[in-house]
Write an enzyme that holds these catalytic residues in place. Sequence first.
Site, PDB file in Angstrom:
ATOM      1  N   HIS A 126     -39.865 -29.967  22.335  1.00 20.46           N
ATOM      2  CA  HIS A 126     -38.700 -29.475  21.608  1.00 20.46           C
ATOM      3  C   HIS A 126     -37.456 -29.604  22.476  1.00 20.46           C
ATOM      4  O   HIS A 126     -37.440 -29.143  23.619  1.00 20.46           O
ATOM      5  CB  HIS A 126     -38.882 -28.007  21.204  1.00 20.46           C
ATOM      6  CG  HIS A 126     -40.032 -27.777  20.279  1.00 20.46           C
ATOM      7  ND1 HIS A 126     -41.347 -27.799  20.698  1.00 20.46           N
ATOM      8  CD2 HIS A 126     -40.059 -27.520  18.935  1.00 20.46           C
ATOM      9  CE1 HIS A 126     -42.133 -27.566  19.654  1.00 20.46           C
ATOM     10  NE2 HIS A 126     -41.383 -27.391  18.586  1.00 20.46           N
ATOM     11  N   LYS A 153     -45.842 -34.496  18.350  1.00 19.81           N
ATOM     12  CA  LYS A 153     -44.775 -33.735  17.692  1.00 19.81           C
ATOM     13  C   LYS A 153     -43.535 -33.736  18.584  1.00 19.81           C
ATOM     14  O   LYS A 153     -43.585 -33.267  19.721  1.00 19.81           O
ATOM     15  CB  LYS A 153     -45.201 -32.293  17.406  1.00 19.81           C
ATOM     16  CG  LYS A 153     -44.108 -31.479  16.697  1.00 19.81           C
ATOM     17  CD  LYS A 153     -44.536 -30.026  16.487  1.00 19.81           C
ATOM     18  CE  LYS A 153     -43.422 -29.222  15.824  1.00 19.81           C
ATOM     19  NZ  LYS A 153     -43.731 -27.782  15.758  1.00 19.81           N
ATOM     20  N   SER A 251     -23.390 -26.914  -2.181  1.00 20.21           N
ATOM     21  CA  SER A 251     -23.365 -27.850  -3.316  1.00 20.21           C
ATOM     22  C   SER A 251     -24.561 -27.682  -4.248  1.00 20.21           C
ATOM     23  O   SER A 251     -25.697 -27.529  -3.810  1.00 20.21           O
ATOM     24  CB  SER A 251     -23.331 -29.292  -2.802  1.00 20.21           C
ATOM     25  OG  SER A 251     -23.418 -30.194  -3.897  1.00 20.21           O
ATOM     26  N   THR A 296     -17.548 -35.711  -1.181  1.00 21.50           N
ATOM     27  CA  THR A 296     -16.731 -34.543  -1.481  1.00 21.50           C
ATOM     28  C   THR A 296     -15.862 -34.197  -0.282  1.00 21.50           C
ATOM     29  O   THR A 296     -15.781 -34.962   0.689  1.00 21.50           O
ATOM     30  CB  THR A 296     -17.619 -33.361  -1.943  1.00 21.50           C
ATOM     31  OG1 THR A 296     -16.784 -32.305  -2.422  1.00 21.50           O
ATOM     32  CG2 THR A 296     -18.515 -32.838  -0.831  1.00 21.50           C
ATOM     33  N   LYS A 300     -13.124 -37.811   0.758  1.00 23.39           N
ATOM     34  CA  LYS A 300     -12.837 -38.680  -0.391  1.00 23.39           C
ATOM     35  C   LYS A 300     -11.784 -39.749  -0.091  1.00 23.39           C
ATOM     36  O   LYS A 300     -11.880 -40.868  -0.582  1.00 23.39           O
ATOM     37  CB  LYS A 300     -12.391 -37.835  -1.591  1.00 23.39           C
ATOM     38  CG  LYS A 300     -13.493 -36.958  -2.161  1.00 23.39           C
ATOM     39  CD  LYS A 300     -12.988 -36.188  -3.369  1.00 23.39           C
ATOM     40  CE  LYS A 300     -14.090 -35.276  -3.907  1.00 23.39           C
ATOM     41  NZ  LYS A 300     -13.681 -34.580  -5.134  1.00 23.39           N
ATOM     42  N   ASN A 321     -15.086 -40.733  -4.924  1.00 22.61           N
ATOM     43  CA  ASN A 321     -16.091 -39.665  -4.907  1.00 22.61           C
ATOM     44  C   ASN A 321     -17.502 -40.189  -5.155  1.00 22.61           C
ATOM     45  O   ASN A 321     -18.461 -39.427  -5.140  1.00 22.61           O
ATOM     46  CB  ASN A 321     -15.740 -38.570  -5.933  1.00 22.61           C
ATOM     47  CG  ASN A 321     -16.155 -38.936  -7.348  1.00 22.61           C
ATOM     48  OD1 ASN A 321     -16.057 -40.103  -7.753  1.00 22.61           O
ATOM     49  ND2 ASN A 321     -16.615 -37.958  -8.108  1.00 22.61           N
ATOM     50  N   ASP A 338     -14.188 -38.176 -10.627  1.00 22.42           N
ATOM     51  CA  ASP A 338     -13.445 -36.912 -10.744  1.00 22.42           C
ATOM     52  C   ASP A 338     -12.365 -37.017 -11.817  1.00 22.42           C
ATOM     53  O   ASP A 338     -12.106 -36.077 -12.569  1.00 22.42           O
ATOM     54  CB  ASP A 338     -12.747 -36.572  -9.415  1.00 22.42           C
ATOM     55  CG  ASP A 338     -13.714 -36.071  -8.353  1.00 22.42           C
ATOM     56  OD1 ASP A 338     -14.772 -35.534  -8.722  1.00 22.42           O
ATOM     57  OD2 ASP A 338     -13.394 -36.209  -7.165  1.00 22.42           O
ATOM     58  N   ALA A 376      -9.188 -34.758  -4.599  1.00 24.48           N
ATOM     59  CA  ALA A 376      -9.245 -34.236  -5.968  1.00 24.48           C
ATOM     60  C   ALA A 376      -7.843 -34.086  -6.542  1.00 24.48           C
ATOM     61  O   ALA A 376      -7.612 -34.331  -7.733  1.00 24.48           O
ATOM     62  CB  ALA A 376      -9.980 -32.896  -5.995  1.00 24.48           C
ATOM     63  N   GLN A 490     -18.124 -35.147 -13.896  1.00 23.85           N
ATOM     64  CA  GLN A 490     -18.096 -36.172 -12.848  1.00 23.85           C
ATOM     65  C   GLN A 490     -19.518 -36.520 -12.409  1.00 23.85           C
ATOM     66  O   GLN A 490     -19.803 -37.665 -12.071  1.00 23.85           O
ATOM     67  CB  GLN A 490     -17.223 -35.738 -11.667  1.00 23.85           C
ATOM     68  CG  GLN A 490     -17.666 -34.496 -10.888  1.00 23.85           C
ATOM     69  CD  GLN A 490     -18.773 -34.751  -9.896  1.00 23.85           C
ATOM     70  OE1 GLN A 490     -18.923 -35.859  -9.389  1.00 23.85           O
ATOM     71  NE2 GLN A 490     -19.565 -33.730  -9.631  1.00 23.85           N
TER      72      GLN A 490
END
Length: 516
Positions: A126, A153, A251, A296, A300, A321, A338, A376, A490
Amino acid sequence: MAPSKTLFCVPSVAKTPEEMAGDMASAAAIGADVVELRLDCLSSFQPRSDLERLLNNRPLPALVTYRPKWEGGEYDGDDDTRLEVLRLAVQLGADYVDVEFKVAEKFLNLISGQKPENVKLIISSHNYEMTPSVDELGNLAASIQSLGADIVKIVTTANDISDVSRMFQLIVHSQEKQVPIIGLVMKERGIISRLLCPKFGGYLTFGSLNKGKESAPGQITGSDLLNVYRIREIGPDTKVFGIIGKPVGHSKSPNLHNEAFRSVGFNAVYVPYLVDDLSSFLNTYSSPDFAGFSCTIPHKEAAVTCCDEVDPIAKAIGAVNTIIRRPSDGKLIGYNTDYVGAISAIEDGIAGYRVKDAAVSPLAGRLFVVIGAGGAGKALAYGAKAKGAKVIIANRTYERAKELANLIGGHALTLAELENYHPEDGMILANTTSIGMHPNVNDTPLSKQALKHYAVVFDAVYTPKVTRLLREAEESGANVVSGLEMFIRQAMGQFELFTGLTAPESLMRDIVMRST
């Protein structure tokens, strides 16, 4: 040989053996393949009696881990004692036992000749600081394998999302050598390592029982792995789509697109990409596997210059977008959905207007105020101007507002000036900034006093569903249009660009409304 399908493991970080036993039953109930028993998380632990009880009654295969503090775990006692407990787990027939690379040789000497064939030894490393180079990862994997690991791993940390691509390369290389490997990258920028394991051939991925029960940073819930991202259905031929943003964790796009893909039988998965540098990201994930992207805040505008070709509407707006990788030549093509999504939602919000495809838009001749001059904002300004509206751009920074106003032939104001701006009643307001977005739900771009002059108020923010701006606008007598409407419309446009299929509108609306 690695399994034909990536295993899904639920870690138990319970504080008591009784709770751990309950977690095992819960893991089995949600459909996990393996449960990890994190013995280092137990506040009281009697090795023989507790391990015997847990392993004898296990409802599914068990992975025993006793992680020390020096490798990111909770155990801070003597290593010899800890390794004796892991040896006991081997003797009791645990399906998997995880031991750290730094002490693996010592442990192998301790169990020399005593390991049953059906007990798989995972030797793990790790790195909580970074993700090494591909060559360094390859050398580490070779060193782990040379000790006699049944499963390698390697877990690292993502400081940039491009780090994850090196882990994918390691997994693919290990697959070619038929070496079973668990390769994961921690923190939010590394989430795709957990979701795309099955595509690239990782042996196992982890998902927590619930939020708050994670065993590592960036781990998502098992429910999301199975139900949102459908990891059981992901394979080498699955196309990868996703949303590029910063932030991106809020989102709803993954829920929406993944369920829509499933409904039409489209072999694809849609994932969140927390991206700092768009150009670097697109250059890193340039294979045909990564077939398309939603874009987003705040990427954009940068997307316009990062694409090989840009749709004329998107170019005029100055914001993209949606990015599609053209199958014929791999070129990136930029679009803007959009524009149509937002303008049609606002038109429908105007009282009495329900006629589709009317020759004259209800926006024609109306004063249309856009707050924000980003991607936007440009889409709304361009769309409103194209419909015949008189456009005003208001922004915190006047220079940005002026720049966009000049571009579309409108006027510019500062947000402070907008407070007292009301040349006429019945104006339309569209907020395209993130003001009022969760967690800053008490923020608003415009005072309630100023809202009385507007007939329609639109807010691109949709978390929360009803922002302070929309609530106060409605109280002031305006018709309000939620950002969810723009989001749904959209997204339908994006779905059709991604798949070439008609978007399942009623399903997509249902999904969005269920999740808000």
